[in-house]
Structure formats: C-alpha cells, structure tokens
Design a protein around this motif. Structure first.
Motif, PDB file in Angstrom:
ATOM      1  N   GLN A 524       0.499  -0.967   0.241  1.00 36.03           N
ATOM      2  CA  GLN A 524       0.018   0.147  -0.218  1.00 36.03           C
ATOM      3  C   GLN A 524       1.175   0.894   0.153  1.00 36.03           C
ATOM      4  O   GLN A 524       0.337   2.308  -0.209  1.00 36.03           O
ATOM      5  CB  GLN A 524      -0.635  -0.052   1.047  1.00 36.03           C
ATOM      6  N   TYR A 559      -3.843  -2.894  -5.224  1.00 36.34           N
ATOM      7  CA  TYR A 559      -2.826  -1.794  -4.868  1.00 36.34           C
ATOM      8  C   TYR A 559      -2.049  -2.291  -6.023  1.00 36.34           C
ATOM      9  O   TYR A 559      -1.659  -0.677  -6.488  1.00 36.34           O
ATOM     10  CB  TYR A 559      -2.043  -1.924  -3.719  1.00 36.34           C
ATOM     11  N   CYS A 657      -5.804   1.498   2.284  1.00 39.70           N
ATOM     12  CA  CYS A 657      -4.820   2.618   3.082  1.00 39.70           C
ATOM     13  C   CYS A 657      -5.717   3.808   2.639  1.00 39.70           C
ATOM     14  O   CYS A 657      -6.400   3.947   2.072  1.00 39.70           O
ATOM     15  CB  CYS A 657      -4.069   2.356   1.365  1.00 39.70           C
TER      16      CYS A 657
END
Length: 784
Positions: A524, A559, A657
C-alpha cells in the motif's frame, strides 16, 4: 584559519577576498544563490554534482563597512567578517543564517568508555574536529530536512550524520550515521524564514544538526575545498527548485519504469523467471519488470550470462518482452580478475582500473572472488563502461541495476590510498569514494542512451548529489521489519526533497522473512512510491504477491492495479518535475509549511499536490488519526468530504490504505492493463473532485526523447466551482496522437444537467458520482 580580512576586489558577480592567512571568494550565482568558496585544496571549483552552473547576470552592490564587507543582491544581504565568518540576511534585514563566533562546546559525556564497551555496547566517542568546519548559530526554532536517505525522522534536528557511502547489511536504525548515499544538502525551516545549504565536498563529511550542542549546528569535511552554496527563497519549494537548478532535475523516465517491478536474489534459472512471469499473468496482477540478481552471470562476471542457467538469453528475453515483461539485470563494479576474460583483459590493457600507490592494479574480493575496480573518475573509463552496456542491450535487457557501488568489498574497505585518475588531477580513494556510484551511474546512463536511443533506466544503490540526472535509487538492504516500513516514509521524503525524485524501497523488505500482514501494508505504501519494486534476499521466504494466502494476493492485486490506474498521473508528475524540480513524493510541509502541525509528520505524505496518503505502519493496527491540512479533502474510498486543518479518525482494515484527494483535483486514470503498452488507450478517465483547480496532462510516446523536440500533446483543464461547475479544456500542444474521448467521473451525486460546448449530455449515476463521455477536444463542460 583565515585571520583578518585585509583586501577585496569585485569582478562581475565575484568578490575576491584576501585574508591574512588565506583567500576566499563570494560568488553570486543569482540573487537567491550565493557560493562561499576557499581554495584550500584546488584553486578552482571541482564539482561532480554541478555540471552546468548557470550564472545569472544580475547587479550586486559591495560596500566596505566598519567591521565587515557587505554584498547585496535584490533578495539577500551577505556580510563577510574576519576569519571568513559569513552571515546571510533577507533584503529587509531579517537574519537568516549566522556563523558562530565561539568555539564548539560539545556536551559533557560521563562514565567509563571501556567498561561499557567490554559488555558490547556501542559507545559514542567525543566529537572530532575536522579540517574544514562551518559552524552556524541555532536560533531555537529550526527544523532541518534533507540529507538524503538517512535514518530517523523527517526533521533532522538533534541528529548527527556522516557522508560516507556505506554498505552495512545490519538492521538500519536511528543510530546509523551513514548509509549508501551522500547528499550533503539540507533545508533549514524557521517560523519566519527558510533557506538551504549545499556543501559540495566529496570527501568524508559531517553534519551535526544540534546533537553536539543545541546552540549551534555544523558541517565539515576531512579535506577538499570550503565550497558551499547558500540557497534562499520565500518557501521550501523555492529552495528545492533552486537546489535542483544547481545539481540537476530528475528526467522523465519511460512509462514502463513507473509500473510494478518484481525482484529477488535471485530469479534463476530461466525456467524460474518464466514461472514468475506466468504467475503474474495468470493471477491477473499487472507487472512490467523482472529484475535478475547476480546468479544470471557466468561465475559472477559482469557483462556475461551463465549458459547453463540461461542457454539462450536473447530468445528468452525476446519472448518475455512479447508478453510485456522487461528484464533489468544487475551489474556490479567489481570485475573478476581472470585471464582471458575480455572485460578484465581490456580494462587492464588500457589502465581502466584503480591502482595502489605504486601503480599496481588494486585487488579486493567481491562476488566473483578477486576483483578489480574500474576507475570511474576517468572519462576514458566511463566511455569504456558505457560501451559495455551494448552487450546487455543486445541481449534484450531493458535496464541496468548498479549495486555494490559504494564501492563494497569483502576483504575490508578500499584503503584510503587507492589511486584514481580524477580527470587528470590524480587523487586517492578518500575523494572518490562518495562519488564512485554516481560516476558509475553516469557511465551506465550514457551507454544505454547511446545504444538504445531511449530514456535509460538505471537503478543505483550508491549516490551523491546530482545522481538524479542519471538514475533512480532505492534505499538499499532493508529488513522485513515493521520499523523499516515506518522508517521508509521519512527516508523517501528526505530523498525527495534532496533532489532525488525517482526513489523507492524494497517492498516487503530485503532481509529476514516478510509476513502476510507486513507485505499487505507495504504494498500500500509501494503503490505511492515512484519506484515500486518488491525485492527479497537469498534464503528468505518467497515474497511474491501470491506467496502467502488469498487475502494477501487480493490486497497486492488491488494496489498494483491502483498503481496502473494512476500511471498517467504519476507520469505527469515526472514530466512536470523535469522542469520544476519538484518530486513525486512530498512531505506535507512542501505545500503547507506555515502549518506547524505538518512539520513533524512522519507517517503521511503527499503524492503530487493532489493526493494525500496516510498508510498503516504498525502491526495489528486497523484505525489511525490522519491530519488533513487546510482546504477540503475527499476520502478516496467513501467519497466523504472533510474539512482540513484538523485531525480525523479513519478506520482502515487490512485492505484499506487511507487516501484523500484534494478538492479541485482532476486525476487522470488509465483503464486496466497488464503492462504499459498492452493496449492503445483511446479513452482517458478524468476522476474529478469538485472545487477550484487546474491540471495539465501530458501525452507522448512514453519512451523516446522526441517530446523534447515538441512531439507531445498537452491538455490543460481549468475548473471553477460555484453554483455550477465549469471546466474549460484547452489543448496547448497537439503534436502527438492523443485521445479520442474523455470519460468524466464527477464525484458529486446531486447532478441535474451536464453540457459540453452547449450540447446537453446524457450521464449515468453511480453511488457517489456521475459519469459521462466527451470528445477529447477544446471546449467547456458545465455541470449543474
């Protein structure tokens, strides 16, 4: 050292100073940048960082006062006293920087050193004096930033560091004085002022930012010239822009280099590389690059391939490239000492290697065993090394990874008296050590540029100020510790505001064994670092995205896909940074320095000016406080609008995140793709967050230098938000194939009408936004 000031003369922008015991020069580079110089070793500047010093033709006033000499520009006043003490003021008389007039006064250390050392404690010794020392008065409200990749917090006040490129594989902690890079530049931020100092000295140097005594800070070096640049400005951004005008800006890289990189010590043999590539595609995880560590080589000999492990490397790399994978190979400086090995024989024949003081080629041990070290301080050696890059490029390699170039060696460090040609000036290892990796990177960069015709991708471990012109960097051999994840952010932020924009860490950690939770949180962070590379060490557990469990795989995929979605935004930041000197990854103080709350934030950062990232950096944590600076911010995941200038609490389960978008932002998004160039992108999505703002989006061929000749298209957007939102689209440059359409994702659900060039458009409603499509042409969007 200098004595009384007895005479001076002015020649254009230079003031020559005669002291009783020495000479000095104050040179006005421009009204905000002043060089302080004394030829203690060389009569002239001899910079490895500054290759094109642009001196502005500006007026200066020099006046001999009773006790000092005053030099005045339109922005600064410089006062020079006896003993070459130099003070700097704003033009309005505000003191900026003052030399200490007293002797250094280290704090008292109590106890018995030998007793503590007998038990195994590392004991700090008394502070040394140095051949060159500049001691500055502390006023009490200073905060210090920069100095490259040093450990510790964002604000370096109270810390002490040494500039001596060091390969230290032990776990990096705050007590580490040196790591792999030496960037002798810092920014001093006070409540009413800011300035920077660049101490351009490649010998071992020292920076005490108030650790020895809170009443002063100092920098010094073992040898060389007194040579530092005082850099003024109205804000931190000004300092960074002026510093990168001196040392160079990070050039626009090829777009694929901004994608995801997978690495390990080592992916070998060829079948393992193909297995890794196959897993990325089958598991629907974007990836552009696979790195090959030292085991691809024949007996660790640089510019060779192990034919047992890679029987036909050209065929393998060609087939991998057809599937979108670029291969980056490691190249170390140590050349195996072996008869009939062409690189060794040619280097020996042409005196390309460093020698001992008797002129005998110096030998130390590295991966290949007994090895010799190219003398990168010599232009002919660099040209030869650049030529050798062709060997790798002809194999199908897309980039070069320079490692072990501090230089590292196994039988102790290179002795101080190892000799280098130094462009004909002759010197020893003490002067070249800190720029060895810098010069190796320069040679590598120039060779790739010459033989590929494309923007080179070079990654280096060792660096000096100015290395950003030639190479991306990573922070070296970190560990799979939560503490190293936490430390990564201030390290990268200080690298970024030290001029090195293209930087990253080994995602997941290099040594020790990563855990599923740590990798999930680290990816992240990696999503928002300019260099996004997962790398792990020999005999550690597997660390690829699929190496743990389905949840970890899903989080990595999420991500990494987000990274590819944001590629046009990142590319725009790199393009604008080539001109402005501003980095991709930014401490909040770069844009909000008047807000005292941001001066000490170590666990948040800005990604460009529009995106704020506040990752989770502690094991087991699923909620955190986030400081949002002034203005309105939108939660990226929920689209909740939040007022800035305060702290908010954000719940962040393992797959979240915390990300916030500044109101007034226009964020370009790519569609899903497995690698850069997989598909031609005719439609760009514009993720729009209502507010007042502007944005410029750059399009070119993503790999060549043609953009420098004007072969690009530049879209400019201007958004004004009131009773209705008006977005003006202009095409400032139109010399490269752009998009056919823009898909607008407008993050506000209560939309009643949408117009483009007075034509009413249909739109679809999502949970928190509306979407519609317009042609990619000049015009005006009105949203009511």
């Amino acid at each position: 050292m200098f004595g009384k000031l007895v005479n001076h003369r002015v020649e254009k922008n230079k003031v020559y100073l005669d002291f009783e015991n020495n000479k000095g020069i104050v040179e006005v580079i421009n009204p905000l940048v002043i060089n302080i110089f004394s030829p203690l070793k060389y009569q002239q500047h001899y910079s490895r960082a500054i290759e094109e010093l642009n001196i502005e033709n500006c007026s200066i006033a020099v006046e001999n006062k009773t006790s000092y000499l005053e030099i005045k520009t339109n922005h600064l006043v410089v006062k020079v006293y006896d003993d070459f003490k130099v003070d700097f003021y704003k033009i309005d008389g505000t003191i900026l920087c003052e030399d200490l007039r007293e002797e250094r006064r280290p704090f008292l250390r109590r106890g018995t050193v030998s007793v503590a050392e007998d038990e195994g404690h590392n004991v700090e010794k008394d502070f040394d004096r140095h051949k060159i020392e500049v001691v500055k008065k502390m006023f009490g409200d200073e905060k210090f930033y920069g100095l490259g990749e040093k450990t510790g917090h964002l604000n370096k006040r109270g810390s002490y560091y040494e500039m001596w490129n060091t390969d230290d594989p032990s776990p990096h902690v705050e007590s580490h004085k040196s790591l792999y890079k030496s960037i002798p530049f810092f920014i001093n931020l006070r409540e009413d002022s800011v300035f920077g100092i660049f101490f351009d000295n490649t010998f071992k140097s020292y920076f005490d930012m108030g650790k020895e005594n809170s009443e002063y800070y100092y920098f010094g070096a073992d040898d060389g010239n007194l040579d530092y640049y005082f850099i003024g400005g109205e804000c931190v951004k000004d300092i960074l822009v002026n510093y990168t005008e001196l040392t160079g800006k990070t050039p626009l890289p090829q777009m694929w280099t901004l994608g995801f990189h997978q690495s390990r010590w080592s992916y070998s043999p060829e079948s393992r590389v193909r297995e890794i590539a196959k897993n990325f595609r089958e598991k629907d995880i974007p990836c552009d690059t696979i790195h090959l560590d030292i085991d691809y080589m024949d007996d660790f000999k640089v510019f060779t391939w192990d034919k047992n492990r890679f029987p036909d490397e050209k065929k393998a790399l060609k087939e991998l490239k057809e599937d979108g994978f670029k291969i980056v190979t490691i190249i170390d400086p140590g050349v195996k000492k072996e008869k009939n090995y062409p690189i060794y024989e040619e280097g020996l024949k042409n005196n390309y290697f460093a020698t001992d003081k008797d002129g005998v080629t110096y030998v130390n041990k590295v991966w290949p065993g007994n090895s010799v070290f190219p003398d990168f301080s010599d232009a002919d050696t660099r040209s030869w090394w650049a030529e050798n890059q062709r060997i790798m490029l002809e194999s199908g390699v897309s980039g070069i990874w320079n490692d072990m170039n501090e230089p590292a060696s196994f039988n102790g460090p290179l002795p101080d008296d190892v000799q280098f040609k130094n462009e004909g000036r002759g010197t020893d290892h003490r002067e070249i050590h800190n720029v060895y990796g810098h010069l190796m990177s320069k040679a590598t960069f120039e060779g790739i540029r010459k033989y590929s015709g494309k923007r080179p991708f070079v990654i280096t471990r060792a660096a000096y100020a100015g290395t950003q012109k030639y190479s991306t960097v990573w922070t070296g051999d970190n560990q799979s510790f939560w503490e190293h994840l936490r430390m990564a952010i201030p390290m990268l932020l200080n690298l970024s505001i030290s001029g090195i924009s293209f930087c990253g860490t080994d995602v997941g950690g290099f040594s020790f064994d990563c855990t599923s939770e740590l990798l999930s949180r680290w990816v992240q962070v990696g999503c928002f670092t300019p260099l996004f590379r997962n790398h792990s060490g020999s005999y550690t557990r597997d660390q690829e995205p699929w190496a743990f469990d389905e949840q970890t795989l899903d989080i990595n995929r999420k991500y990494i896909k987000l990274r590819y979605k944001l590629l046009p935004y990142i590319y725009d930041l790199m393009w604008s940074g080539e001109n402005s000197g501003l980095p991709v990854m930014r401490p909040l103080l770069l844009h909000y320095e008047k807000d005292k709350e941001v001066h000490e934030i170590n666990d948040e950062f800005l990604f460009g000016e529009n995106i704020l990232v506040a990752p989770i950096l502690e094991q087991g944590k699923t909620v955190r406080t986030v400081y949002l600076p002034e203005g309105k911010w939108i939660d990226y995941w929920t689209k909740e609008v939040l007022e800035g200038g305060t702290y908010v609490i954000k719940k962040a389960p393992l797959d979240i995140c915390p990300i916030y978008i500044k109101a007034g932002s226009i964020i370009p998004n790519f569609p899903e793709q497995n690698y850069v160039g997989e598909k031609e992108i005719d439609q760009l999505t514009l993720d729009i967050y209502p507010g007042d703002g502007s944005y410029a989006h750059f399009v070119d061929d993503k790999e060549s230098y043609n953009y420098r000749n004007g072969e690009y298209t530049l879209y400019e957007f201007m958004m004004n938000d009131g009773k209705e939102t008006v977005i003006n689209l202009n095409i400032k440059q139109n010399e490269f194939k752009g998009y056919e359409t823009f898909k607008i994702a407008y993050n506000e659900a209560s939309v009643k009408e949408v117009y483009f060039n007075n034509n009413k458009l249909e739109f679809t409603k999502q949970d928190c936004s509306v979407e519609f499509v317009i042609p990619a042409e000049k015009g005006t969007i009105i949203i009511r």
